[in-house]
Design an enzyme around this catalytic site. Structure first.
Site, mmCIF file in Angstrom:
data_model
loop_
_atom_site.group_PDB
_atom_site.id
_atom_site.type_symbol
_atom_site.label_atom_id
_atom_site.label_comp_id
_atom_site.label_asym_id
_atom_site.label_seq_id
_atom_site.Cartn_x
_atom_site.Cartn_y
_atom_site.Cartn_z
ATOM 1 N N LYS A 32 0.007 11.684 5.825
ATOM 2 C CA LYS A 32 0.239 10.606 6.803
ATOM 3 C C LYS A 32 0.887 9.395 6.122
ATOM 4 O O LYS A 32 1.853 8.814 6.619
ATOM 5 C CB LYS A 32 -1.113 10.226 7.436
ATOM 6 C CG LYS A 32 -1.101 9.117 8.440
ATOM 7 C CD LYS A 32 -1.572 7.778 7.919
ATOM 8 C CE LYS A 32 -2.950 7.770 7.338
ATOM 9 N NZ LYS A 32 -3.416 6.429 6.937
ATOM 10 N N LYS A 72 0.841 -1.212 0.000
ATOM 11 C CA LYS A 72 0.000 0.000 0.000
ATOM 12 C C LYS A 72 0.875 1.261 0.000
ATOM 13 O O LYS A 72 0.587 2.235 -0.695
ATOM 14 C CB LYS A 72 -0.919 -0.013 1.234
ATOM 15 C CG LYS A 72 -1.678 1.280 1.485
ATOM 16 C CD LYS A 72 -2.734 1.578 0.447
ATOM 17 C CE LYS A 72 -3.430 2.918 0.743
ATOM 18 N NZ LYS A 72 -4.418 3.281 -0.258
#
Ligand code: NAD
Length: 300
Positions: A245, A177
């Site tokens: 993030k 990811k």
């Protein structure tokens, strides 16, 4: 829809932008969903669609076959696992926890080991495809964990996504990811640069996009976010704050492994710039505004 008791039940924790749609698709597929979120309004809204509201992660998990978490970042997932009344203390009846948030791969390995010590399986299964993919149950799901745990998780994934891949052991889903996010951010940066150059040279940007989509510069970002970038529309989809993030997580892992990622470092500074200009809550396509500011231009 009528619930099918032969289908596993799910304690679903975190029903925000993504989790709500994913929980709805589990309900549509006939699963019983016991939901928990800090946001009572979101919980009440989902209850209107057939979910059973729970008062804590423990209550959501206790009578469920599995628990799924879909939370903002590592601290929230750790809170739900390790906090008082969390999933370590009260695991789901079927002893399987799946985290579908994007969090630190290092934290994943620790959580997996701690749950394994209590005979609870753990799969890290972050997703790609955004709120539209979540709504249409077409998410790409990249899962890390033991093969037997993945096999148990897979039927639930089928209710939420179409491309479901077991990419390796614990933490591998998060690593894949993070690679995905790195490509997305750098691709947005490349598109922003092309639009800035085309605009300055007086080229029609809609036509520029069409031509690029027909050739080797084509990309999902250009296809899906290009129109908003050209129109100067910064409204939220996947938020700048969330990508920032994710880029932090990419850099943390790269530093731990001594992998130089100069492109990621550069685009991260542009995300810092975007946040400093109050764009954290905007969609990722608002990265183009960094280029607007650098060239003293406005398209919105
Ligand atoms: P969100 O902020 O919309 O939703 C998070 C939910 O978690 C909120 O409803 C919040 O109230 C709840 N929450 C926070 N702390 C909690 C706690 N301790 N206990 C219970 N509930 C708590 O976020 P989102 O956009 O749904 O993203 C969730 C995750 O999925 C993130 O890790 C994100 O990076 C990832 N992701 C998001 C997208 C996207 O397009 N939004 C796409 C792919 C992956």
């Amino acid at each position: 829809m009528e619930r099918n008791t032969s289908k596993g039940s799910v304690g679903f924790i975190g029903i925000g932008t993504m989790g709500r749609e994913m929980a709805l698709n589990l309900l549509k597929a006939g699963h019983v969903v016991r939901a928990y979120d800090l946001n009572a309004e979101a919980l009440a809204a989902l209850a209107g669609h057939g979910a059973l509201p729970a008062a804590s992660p423990a209550e959501a998990a206790r009578e469920s076959d599995i628990a799924i978490t879909m939370l903002p970042d590592t601290p929230q997932v750790e809170d739900v696992i390790y906090g008082a009344g969390g999933l370590l203390e009260t695991p789901p009846a079927g002893r399987l926890v799946i985290d579908m948030s994007t969090i630190s791969p290092v934290a994943v390995r620790r959580i997996q080991a701690d749950l394994a010590a209590r005979q609870v399986g753990f799969v890290d299964a972050p997703v790609s495809g955004g709120p539209i993919g979540a709504r249409n149950a077409t998410l790409s799901i990249m899962a890390g964990g033991e093969a037997a745990d993945f096999a148990r998780a897979e039927p639930y994934f089928r209710a939420m996504g179409t491309t479901i891949t077991h990419v390796g052991g614990p933490g591998a889903g998060q690593t894949v990811k993070l690679c995905n996010q790195l490509v997305c951010a750098l691709n947005l940066q490349a598109i922003s640069e092309a639009l800035a150059l085309g605009r300055a040279a007086g080229v029609d940007l809609a036509q520029l996009r069409q031509v690029l989509l027909g050739g080797s510069a084509a990309s999902w970002m250009l296809d899906k976010l290009g129109p908003a970038m050209i129109a100067g529309d910064a409204s939220a989809g996947f938020r700048i704050d969330l990508m920032f993030k994710d880029l932090r997580l990419v850099q943390e892992q790269a530093q731990a492994l001594s992998v130089p990622l100069p492109g990621t470092a550069l685009v991260t500074t542009q995300y810092i710039d975007a946040r400093a200009h109050g764009e954290g809550g905007n969609g990722n396509q608002a990265l183009f505004r960094v280029y607007d500011r650098m060239s003293n231009q406005s398209r919105g």
